[in-house]
Design an enzyme around this catalytic site. Structure first.
Site, PDB file in Angstrom:
ATOM      1  N   LYS A 182      56.612  29.408  -4.951  1.00  0.00           N
ATOM      2  CA  LYS A 182      57.177  28.488  -5.940  1.00  0.00           C
ATOM      3  C   LYS A 182      56.608  27.094  -5.683  1.00  0.00           C
ATOM      4  CE  LYS A 182      60.412  25.466  -7.437  1.00  0.00           C
ATOM      5  NZ  LYS A 182      59.399  24.497  -7.825  1.00  0.00           N
ATOM      6  N   GLU A 258      60.166  22.967   6.909  1.00  0.00           N
ATOM      7  CA  GLU A 258      59.362  21.829   7.389  1.00  0.00           C
ATOM      8  C   GLU A 258      59.731  20.663   6.489  1.00  0.00           C
ATOM      9  OE1 GLU A 258      57.205  22.217  10.061  1.00  0.00           O
ATOM     10  OE2 GLU A 258      57.922  24.281  10.182  1.00  0.00           O
ATOM     11  N   CYS A 293      53.951  13.754   5.148  1.00  0.00           N
ATOM     12  CA  CYS A 293      55.215  13.888   5.881  1.00  0.00           C
ATOM     13  C   CYS A 293      55.154  13.172   7.225  1.00  0.00           C
ATOM     14  CB  CYS A 293      55.564  15.349   6.079  1.00  0.00           C
ATOM     15  SG  CYS A 293      54.241  16.284   6.862  1.00  0.00           S
ATOM     16  N   GLU A 392      63.149   8.026   4.924  1.00  0.00           N
ATOM     17  CA  GLU A 392      61.782   8.372   4.545  1.00  0.00           C
ATOM     18  C   GLU A 392      61.495   7.779   3.164  1.00  0.00           C
ATOM     19  OE1 GLU A 392      60.897  12.488   3.466  1.00  0.00           O
ATOM     20  OE2 GLU A 392      59.049  12.323   4.632  1.00  0.00           O
TER      21      GLU A 392
HETATM   22  P1  NAD Z   1      61.524  18.300  -2.486  1.00  0.00           P
HETATM   23  O1  NAD Z   1      62.422  18.664  -1.375  1.00  0.00           O
HETATM   24  O2  NAD Z   1      62.071  17.528  -3.615  1.00  0.00           O
HETATM   25  O3  NAD Z   1      60.912  19.646  -3.148  1.00  0.00           O
HETATM   26  C1  NAD Z   1      60.244  20.612  -2.378  1.00  0.00           C
HETATM   27  C2  NAD Z   1      60.281  21.929  -3.110  1.00  0.00           C
HETATM   28  O4  NAD Z   1      61.634  22.332  -3.221  1.00  0.00           O
HETATM   29  C3  NAD Z   1      59.739  21.865  -4.539  1.00  0.00           C
HETATM   30  O5  NAD Z   1      59.051  23.044  -4.852  1.00  0.00           O
HETATM   31  C4  NAD Z   1      61.003  21.757  -5.363  1.00  0.00           C
HETATM   32  O6  NAD Z   1      60.854  22.238  -6.673  1.00  0.00           O
HETATM   33  C5  NAD Z   1      61.949  22.630  -4.570  1.00  0.00           C
HETATM   34  N1  NAD Z   1      63.371  22.328  -4.804  1.00  0.00           N
HETATM   35  C6  NAD Z   1      63.919  21.186  -5.285  1.00  0.00           C
HETATM   36  N2  NAD Z   1      65.245  21.314  -5.401  1.00  0.00           N
HETATM   37  C7  NAD Z   1      65.556  22.556  -4.957  1.00  0.00           C
HETATM   38  C8  NAD Z   1      66.766  23.283  -4.817  1.00  0.00           C
HETATM   39  N3  NAD Z   1      67.953  22.754  -5.183  1.00  0.00           N
HETATM   40  N4  NAD Z   1      66.716  24.527  -4.297  1.00  0.00           N
HETATM   41  C9  NAD Z   1      65.549  25.078  -3.908  1.00  0.00           C
HETATM   42  N5  NAD Z   1      64.356  24.461  -4.070  1.00  0.00           N
HETATM   43  C10 NAD Z   1      64.359  23.206  -4.576  1.00  0.00           C
HETATM   44  O7  NAD Z   1      60.265  17.593  -1.840  1.00  0.00           O
HETATM   45  P2  NAD Z   1      59.003  16.960  -2.576  1.00  0.00           P
HETATM   46  O8  NAD Z   1      59.412  15.693  -3.245  1.00  0.00           O
HETATM   47  O9  NAD Z   1      58.328  18.005  -3.390  1.00  0.00           O
HETATM   48  O10 NAD Z   1      58.041  16.643  -1.328  1.00  0.00           O
HETATM   49  C11 NAD Z   1      58.216  15.543  -0.506  1.00  0.00           C
HETATM   50  C12 NAD Z   1      58.961  15.914   0.760  1.00  0.00           C
HETATM   51  O11 NAD Z   1      58.274  16.973   1.436  1.00  0.00           O
HETATM   52  C13 NAD Z   1      59.036  14.780   1.768  1.00  0.00           C
HETATM   53  O12 NAD Z   1      60.328  14.717   2.286  1.00  0.00           O
HETATM   54  C14 NAD Z   1      58.041  15.188   2.854  1.00  0.00           C
HETATM   55  O13 NAD Z   1      58.298  14.647   4.117  1.00  0.00           O
HETATM   56  C15 NAD Z   1      58.193  16.661   2.829  1.00  0.00           C
HETATM   57  N6  NAD Z   1      57.033  17.320   3.443  1.00  0.00           N
HETATM   58  C16 NAD Z   1      57.177  17.823   4.712  1.00  0.00           C
HETATM   59  C17 NAD Z   1      56.083  18.409   5.351  1.00  0.00           C
HETATM   60  C18 NAD Z   1      56.213  18.969   6.760  1.00  0.00           C
HETATM   61  O14 NAD Z   1      55.337  19.728   7.179  1.00  0.00           O
HETATM   62  N7  NAD Z   1      57.234  18.624   7.496  1.00  0.00           N
HETATM   63  C19 NAD Z   1      54.859  18.489   4.691  1.00  0.00           C
HETATM   64  C20 NAD Z   1      54.749  17.971   3.400  1.00  0.00           C
HETATM   65  C21 NAD Z   1      55.851  17.391   2.781  1.00  0.00           C
END
Ligand code: NAD
Length: 492
Positions: A182, A258, A293, A392
């Protein structure tokens, strides 16, 4: 109903059983090019029916054994071919991502070429995990072997779309699982193209499915689904916690998460090469517009060198070329979306009222283009307990804090809810070691941005505190996608 066209430039639909299929959802979400604010196309919002179809397809493929029980040499060949096909199309993958979420095509960090290499690593490594045979009594034979978990749902963010998808797919597939991917609603096309390429490489139908759509619909349904054995999630801490709850409310599926970070560069005045520190801090801050991240978004610097280092960082930041992410000369693109842009601007505005001193930036750029550009921004005199220093931001904003001694440096660096990464800059070997042992995260000493090969793709990583759960990367990371089955033979 099967659709004819492949996911090329504008077609987004669930990819199930090896083909694009019509979504059962009548609602859509706009996908906007962040470099100009123009709507490019729409994606289906997604629905439970889309998720059920993909999970059923993955389950059938898993149970058939065509992949899960295939000889390792065959899996290896197919994943190597998958890697080669990603490399062949790497520029096209990068262009899809640039157009959807603004990562400059010039940016090599975590690009599609790197995703191809990562896939190649897991192709090569899939038969390198070994089980255990235990010393036991005369009438027993006790062993442990690795078996695939089953159906893995991979929920990924938008910041490095192709790479983030492959970081989940490659080890999950190498381990013999079937996957439902997804992608973020902001960046779907590279995920669908990856699945098509996987089938071209020889993956059996149903082993890799993609369901586009909104997180609160598709992501939630996957995390709640009773026929999903594991969710591997990358994204915010907030959503990671929801995914854990959904797993608990349904079938206790395993969750690997993650999540977010607030990583610090910690710089000591002990003869360290300040130019190198400045290059690393600035490069990381502007790479992918700070939407990494593990970006070092806090600069924790010994008071005696603060102003000198800051000056050098500002010079380095000025070297960026701001523009459309698809322009090969651009080194600094837009923020990924209007929402992300407003979020970062809110932090910037709030910081001033929190007493931080604006040293550089703080404004929107190229507003006439309609794009979501924000200047790299640096705040000095940041209070460690303030929102700016604690939360963040996920954008090009650096918070500078100073310290007098090692104890204070550690206290500031460890003083957030996160535990993703830290960067220590010192010439004192013993101090470097003390810091490694005191910091609650992965630590790099005297390096920030990855230069050189390092350990290639072999090193794994496990976040601490609210940065997540579970081990990702390397062969140990692949083992997260395998279950340890204990075998106990009693014999005469
Ligand atoms: P997000 O948490 O908003 O979304 C991540 C994924 O989760 C997307 O596919 C989104 O559609 C899905 N999602 C959103 N709401 C959901 C729900 N209620 N239930 C299940 N899935 C849901 O994050 P983002 O804005 O896409 O990405 C940025 C974040 O990702 C930052 O916090 C960043 O630090 C983190 N990140 C972490 C790493 C790591 O390795 N630690 C790497 C890259 C990004």
């Amino acid at each position: 109903m099967k659709l004819n066209s492949r996911c090329d430039r504008s077609e987004v639909a669930p990819f199930v059983d090896g083909a694009l299929t019509a979504s059962g959802s009548r609602n859509t979400a706009d996908v906007v090019n962040p470099s100009n604010g123009q709507r490019n196309f729409v994606i289906p919002a997604g629905c439970l029916g889309d998720v059920d179809a993909a999970v059923s397809s993955a389950r059938r493929a898993f149970e058939s054994g065509g992949w899960s029980a295939a000889p390792p040499s065959l899996r290896k060949k197919i994943l190597h071919c998958f890697a080669d096909l990603i490399a062949l199309e790497s520029r096209a993958f990068d262009a899809l991502d640039a157009e959807e979420m603004g990562k400059p095509i010039s940016e090599r960090f975590a690009n599609a070429q790197a995703a191809s290499e990562l896939m190649g690593f897991y192709a090569e490594g899939l038969d390198k995990s070994v089980g255990d045979v235990y010393t036991c009594d005369k009438a027993s034979f006790v062993a442990q072997r690795f078996v695939p978990r089953g159906v893995v749902a991979a929920i990924v963010p938008w910041n490095f779309p192709t790479y983030a998808s492959v970081l989940k797919l490659a080890p999950a597939l190498a381990a013999g699982n079937s996957v439902v991917l997804k992608p973020s609603e902001l960046s779907t096309r590279s995920a669908i193209r990856l699945a098509e390429v996987g089938i071209e490489a020889g993956l059996p139908l149903g082993v890799l499915n993609v369901v586009p759509g909104l997180g609160e619909i598709v992501g939630r349904a996957l995390a709640l689904h009773s026929d999903v054995d594991m969710v591997t999630f990358t994204g915010s801490t907030e959503v990671g916690k929801l995914v854990l709850q959904f797993a608990g409310q349904s079938n206790m599926k395993l969750v690997m998460a993650e999540c977010g970070g607030k990583s610090a560069h910690i710089v000591f005045d002990d003869g360290v090469n300040l130019q190198s520190v400045a290059d690393n801090v600035a490069t990381m801050l502007v790479t992918n517009q700070g939407q990494i991240c593990s970006v070092g978004s806090r600069l924790v610097v010994q008071r005696s060198i603060e102003s000198k280092l800051l000056e050098m960082i500002l010079v380095r930041i000025d070297q960026i070329k701001v523009g459309d992410a698809l322009d090969p000369n651009t080194t600094f693109g837009p923020l990924a979306s209007a929402k992300q842009c407003s979020r970062v601007m809110e932090f910037i505005e709030g910081a001033r009222s929190d007493g931080a001193k604006l040293v550089k930036g703080g404004r929107r750029l190229l507003e006439e283009t309609g794009g979501y550009f924000i200047e790299p921004t640096v705040f000095g005199s940041v209070v460690p307990s303030s929102r700016l220093a604690q939360e963040e931001i996920f954008g090009p904003v650096l918070s500078v804090m100073s310290f007098d001694d090692e104890v204070e440096a550690i206290e500031i660096a460890n003083g957030t809810q996160y535990g993703l990464a830290a960067y220590v800059w010192t010439c004192d070997l013993s101090r470097g070691m003390r810091m490694v042992k005191s910091l609650r995260s992965s630590v790099r000493v005297n390096t920030g941005v990855c230069t050189g090969e390092g350990a290639g793709y072999a090193a794994s990583h496990e976040p601490a505190r609210q940065s997540g759960i579970g081990c990702e990367g390397g062969l140990t990371g692949m083992e997260s996608y395998l279950r340890r089955q204990r075998i106990w033979f009693s014999h005469a």
